[in-house]
Design an enzyme around this catalytic site. Structure first.
Site, mmCIF file in Angstrom:
data_model
loop_
_atom_site.group_PDB
_atom_site.id
_atom_site.type_symbol
_atom_site.label_atom_id
_atom_site.label_comp_id
_atom_site.label_asym_id
_atom_site.label_seq_id
_atom_site.Cartn_x
_atom_site.Cartn_y
_atom_site.Cartn_z
ATOM 1 N N GLU A 1 -6.052 -7.476 -1.355
ATOM 2 C CA GLU A 1 -6.860 -7.293 -0.149
ATOM 3 C C GLU A 1 -8.230 -6.789 -0.582
ATOM 4 O OE1 GLU A 1 -5.247 -4.800 2.876
ATOM 5 O OE2 GLU A 1 -3.227 -5.677 2.799
ATOM 6 N N GLU B 1 0.776 -1.236 0.000
ATOM 7 C CA GLU B 1 0.000 0.000 0.000
ATOM 8 C C GLU B 1 0.814 1.296 0.000
ATOM 9 O OE1 GLU B 1 -2.874 -0.448 3.148
ATOM 10 O OE2 GLU B 1 -4.081 -1.842 1.960
#
Length: 426
Positions: free
Chosen positions: A285, A172
């Site tokens: 995710e 991320e």
């Protein structure tokens, strides 16, 4: 004679990974991936969470028994560098694990996963165990050169583990992270290219997340990952993250046309990548609380159908752990009780994943089936002949991109015609 074709099995000495026309390919077959995130190594416990009370085998069995075939395992660079031994483990329920260092425990985790036919993707989730997720892939304490050396440490350590199939280079990137060709200090795509080139000894897949917490990959259209080496480029997988309103209540979740408005947004961010670049997209995710009657539930159900329609069902669900504050997990807070509605979501997203097992010293692959009939290997591929039982020979079969394939085979002197739909025969 018209015969039904079941999912075939092939056994090999080693797994060989590549990509082709939007698919991950393992030994000539498309991988049908149903993954789960199980976190803890990246935190100050330096161990998978839940082991402070219960047996690691319980959680790995739970993952296996619910038809997942892969685990994304977050870690911190600090853990790899220092290999601490102050692990939070209940010795009574985990005999043999106490006294191990973090990397020794990761060894056991990977080996026990292999015993269950579970693939492992290592995820560089944090720089330090006590810090949050960093904006960039490195900092003053952990410069890019050290990140590469720590990744190489893991790559070398697990080079003989058949089930370590992928590495997620940086979790991320966000805020100051960019994607382009203007700033070497912040362009995540260029850093990813450098990292891959320095990890060329790794034979598995390289997962690359987008910027803005993983979910923005629109600049791939202009700046796709290009290492300069075809064999490395051929193992690049783009991996967005995407969540429901319980994680971040974005403006698009608050419009009259929600959730149908999301199609154009997600197509612009990453839905175009397969058709434009030919590289696979695997959502690394996704999820959320998905409480009944909420926008979260609406989003989760819509997103699964969107993934199925777009042939993007290869995924890692977030997560097993119930202590993920903004999403919860597949287990209740007691760390033992499954949550049926969430398990049903993961089964809807990927009901028939590829299966792996070690048999007689070989790795046996049972081919999976993508949930939608229009989602299949995009081009032609020849599957090499494999020997089965005595007197039975499986012929070399070319599978075209048409929805249905008719071919002939011969077994024990009996000829048969079979129709193969959305599957593989080996």
């Amino acid at each position: 004679l018209l015969l039904p074709i079941t999912m075939g099995q092939m056994c090999v000495d080693k797994l060989e990974w590549s990509t082709s026309q939007g698919n991950i390919i393992v030994n000539g077959q498309p991988l049908v991936l149903k993954g789960i995130n199980y976190f803890g190594f990246e935190t100050e416990t330096y161990a998978p969470h839940g082991l402070w009370s219960y047996d690691l085998n319980y959680y790995l069995d739970f993952i296996k028994n619910n038809d997942f075939n892969a685990i994304r395992v977050p870690f911190s660079l600090e853990m790899v560098k220092n290999d601490p031994s102050n692990l939070n483990i209940n010795c009574a329920t985990n005999p043999g694990l106490c006294g191990k260092s973090a990397l020794q425990l990761l060894d056991v985790f990977i080996d026990r996963a292999a015993d269950r036919g579970l693939l492992i993707m290592l995820d560089n989730h944090r720089i330090t165990a006590s810090g949050g997720i960093s904006e960039l892939w490195c900092n003053n304490e952990y410069p890019e050169s050290q990140l590469i050396s720590l990744w190489q440490k893991l790559v070398d350590r697990y080079s003989n583990r058949w089930n370590v199939f992928a590495i997620d280079l940086k979790n991320e990137p966000h805020d100051s992270a960019s994607w382009g060709n203007s700033n070497a200090a912040t362009d995540w795509n260029k850093a990813a290219e450098r990292i891959i080139n320095n990890l060329s000894s790794f034979s598995g897949l390289f997962f690359i997340e987008g910027i803005e917490w993983g979910n923005r990959l629109e600049n791939v259209a202009q700046f796709p990952i290009n290492t300069g080496t075809a064999s490395l480029n051929n193992r690049v997988v783009y991996s967005p993250h995407c969540y429901d309103p319980s994680v971040y209540d974005r403006p698009e979740f608050n419009t009259p046309d929600f959730p149908n408005n999301l199609d154009a947004i997600y197509m612009a961010k990453y839905g175009f990548i397969v058709n434009q670049t030919g590289h696979p997209v695997v959502v690394g995710e996704w999820g959320g609380k998905a409480d009944v009657g909420t926008r979260d539930e609406t989003w989760n159900k819509w997103y699964i159908e969107w993934l199925r329609t777009k042939c993007l069902t290869n995924n890692f669900y977030w997560c097993l752990n119930p202590n993920s504050g903004d999403t919860g997990g597949l287990l209740e807070d007691d760390w033992l009780t499954p949550i049926p509605r969430k398990i049903a979501l993961t089964n809807r997203a990927q009901p028939n994943p590829t299966k792996f097992a070690v048999q007689n010293g070989k790795i046996c692959i049972t081919s999976g089936v993508f949930p939608e009939s229009h989602c299949r290997f995009g081009g032609q591929s020849t599957v090499q002949p494999q020997s089965t039982t005595a007197g039975n020979v499986v012929t070399t079969t070319t599978i075209p991109s048409a929805p249905t394939t008719t071919f002939s085979t011969s077994t024990g002197g009996v000829s048969a015609t079979a129709v193969l739909v959305n599957s593989w025969m080996v």
